[in-house]
Design a protein around this motif. Sequence first.
Motif, short mmCIF file in Angstrom:
data_model
loop_
_atom_site.label_atom_id
_atom_site.label_comp_id
_atom_site.label_asym_id
_atom_site.label_seq_id
_atom_site.Cartn_x
_atom_site.Cartn_y
_atom_site.Cartn_z
N LYS A 332 -20.65 -25.46 75.07
CA LYS A 332 -19.91 -25.28 73.82
C LYS A 332 -20.45 -24.09 73.03
O LYS A 332 -19.70 -23.27 72.49
N ASP A 336 -18.53 -20.70 71.99
CA ASP A 336 -18.42 -20.30 70.58
C ASP A 336 -18.94 -18.88 70.35
O ASP A 336 -18.36 -18.13 69.57
N LYS A 378 -10.36 -15.89 75.12
CA LYS A 378 -9.36 -16.70 74.41
C LYS A 378 -8.88 -16.05 73.12
O LYS A 378 -7.82 -16.41 72.60
N PRO A 382 -5.03 -17.28 74.69
CA PRO A 382 -5.45 -18.67 74.45
C PRO A 382 -5.37 -19.58 75.67
O PRO A 382 -5.98 -20.66 75.68
N ASN A 385 -9.28 -20.24 80.75
CA ASN A 385 -10.34 -21.24 80.75
C ASN A 385 -11.51 -20.71 81.58
O ASN A 385 -11.54 -19.54 81.94
N GLU A 454 -14.63 -25.73 62.97
CA GLU A 454 -13.33 -25.31 63.51
C GLU A 454 -12.78 -24.11 62.75
O GLU A 454 -12.28 -23.16 63.35
N HIS A 527 -11.66 -19.04 64.21
CA HIS A 527 -11.30 -20.39 64.65
C HIS A 527 -12.09 -20.73 65.90
O HIS A 527 -12.18 -19.92 66.84
N ALA A 529 -12.82 -23.82 68.86
CA ALA A 529 -12.28 -25.04 69.46
C ALA A 529 -13.16 -26.23 69.09
O ALA A 529 -14.39 -26.12 69.04
N THR A 530 -12.51 -27.36 68.82
CA THR A 530 -13.28 -28.57 68.52
C THR A 530 -13.80 -29.15 69.81
O THR A 530 -13.24 -28.96 70.89
#
Length: 531
Positions: A332, A336, A378, A382, A385, A454, A527, A529-530
């Motif tokens: 994560k 980020d 992204k 978006p 992956n 977020e 922004h 991603a959560t």
Amino acid sequence: MAPKVLVSDKLSETAVQIFRDRGIEVDFEPGLGKDKERLLEVIGQYDGLAIRSATKVTEKVLAAATNLKVVGRAGIGVDNVDIPVASKQGVIVMNTPFGNMITTAEHAIAMMFAVARQIPEASASTHAGKWEKSKFMGVELTGKTLGVIGAGNIGGIVCDRAVGLKMKVIAYDPFLGDERAKKLGVTKVSLDELLARADFITLHVPKTEKTANILSREAIAKTKKGVRIINCARGGLVDEVALAEALKSGHVAGAAFDVFSVEPATENPLFNLPNVVCTPHLGAATTEAQENVALQVAEQMADYLLTGAVQNALNMPSVTAEEAAVMGPWVKLAEDLGAFVGQISDEPVKAINILYDGRVAEMNLDALNCAAIAGFMKATNPDVNMVSAPVIAEERGIQISRTTQKKSGVFDAYIKLTIETEAKTRTIAGTVFSDGKPRFIQIKGINIDAEVGEHMLYTTNNDVAGIIGTLGKTLGENNVNIANFTLGRTEAGGDAIALLYLDEQPPVDVLDKLTATGMFQQVRPLHFATA
């Protein structure tokens, strides 16, 4: 909502039950893979597709598979899957390279015996009521030199079995290390030396640009007179026309082939030649192997869909379930960090370097690299992956590199991302605290401690009075609540940054008001991603 899997080829009921037992909805339609039109109609419903060789996962099928996350091939060969297209669409492609290793190796040994003793021809002759004992004079394997091209998983088993048969084993494999060669009891040689010395040659390599036609006309001409050649690996590794000519001339004494350049092989230059044993791609065709690969692919797909564990993927680094659990916060964080630089970069990026410091440098860096690149990509796409992002980055000519180092600061571990454009270099670093939450700890060389949320707002400015007041007043007057506020500067009066964690994305007119104050060089909504 439970993941949904389609099994479109023949798979054992036990394998299908594995999906059900783990809470995955599964549709078992073993004939569907051959019905191209119906497959196109239904594939959009599924998260996973389990196949053997009958289903062709083409670009057209992948385009229709809007929810697909993973394709699992029960077996080693994935010629029926368009892997480059799957990668671009972010679909993981898995196979089961270990489930049929022993079976395939045993078939190669059996084919070697068959061609050495002319067993198929002798059997046919005897069945025909003939008793041609003197016609079928064979050779022993004991003491003969076996040349193994490719000493990987299957080739290594063949080496082991051949040593047990008291053969002298030599191997050509650029990736075979001295220690493994010693353990296998084989001698490493060049391809030319193998061709010159071997009484039997067996191939155990995948078909690639480098291995295609590895036994070409020229290579066959270099072989020892009376050699026997076995191929249970892949069609297209041997020039079949040249081999047929060498068999007819007597230079090659025999051949045993389970795979052919065109399959199904209804005609071939090797067919109907004396002392040529042919089987219809039976390398993995044992009850044990078919069950093994079916169970393995079901477990692998279920693990991925439920835990994120990746095993035996051809377009994604493998990540065990244990690694996935430990690395989750770091994955994560890497994403980020990539997302931050992706959102603040206006110019085309030439290169990305990812530095891993401390204990994170001992983790699965391939997976972390993919996460960082995905986060970066992204910002402009978006839909990417961890599977598709590295492919797209390579297509854009972005150079990706990574660096590792031992603990070098106050943190036990951190990740630092550096991007290069034509105009400038940008850096950001982060770590994971004991609460498992990612933190940004440095931006542009300025130390900070910012929780990642977020919705965030990033500003750059000169270190002057009034920045905090301006941000608080402008956001407050427009009902944008600040959850966390972090400031940093190089020195008094120098460059400064602010990073705000907000409850919601600030409207465009609010951003315009901040810019209009003239106090900020940069005002960027971010922004993330959560989890």
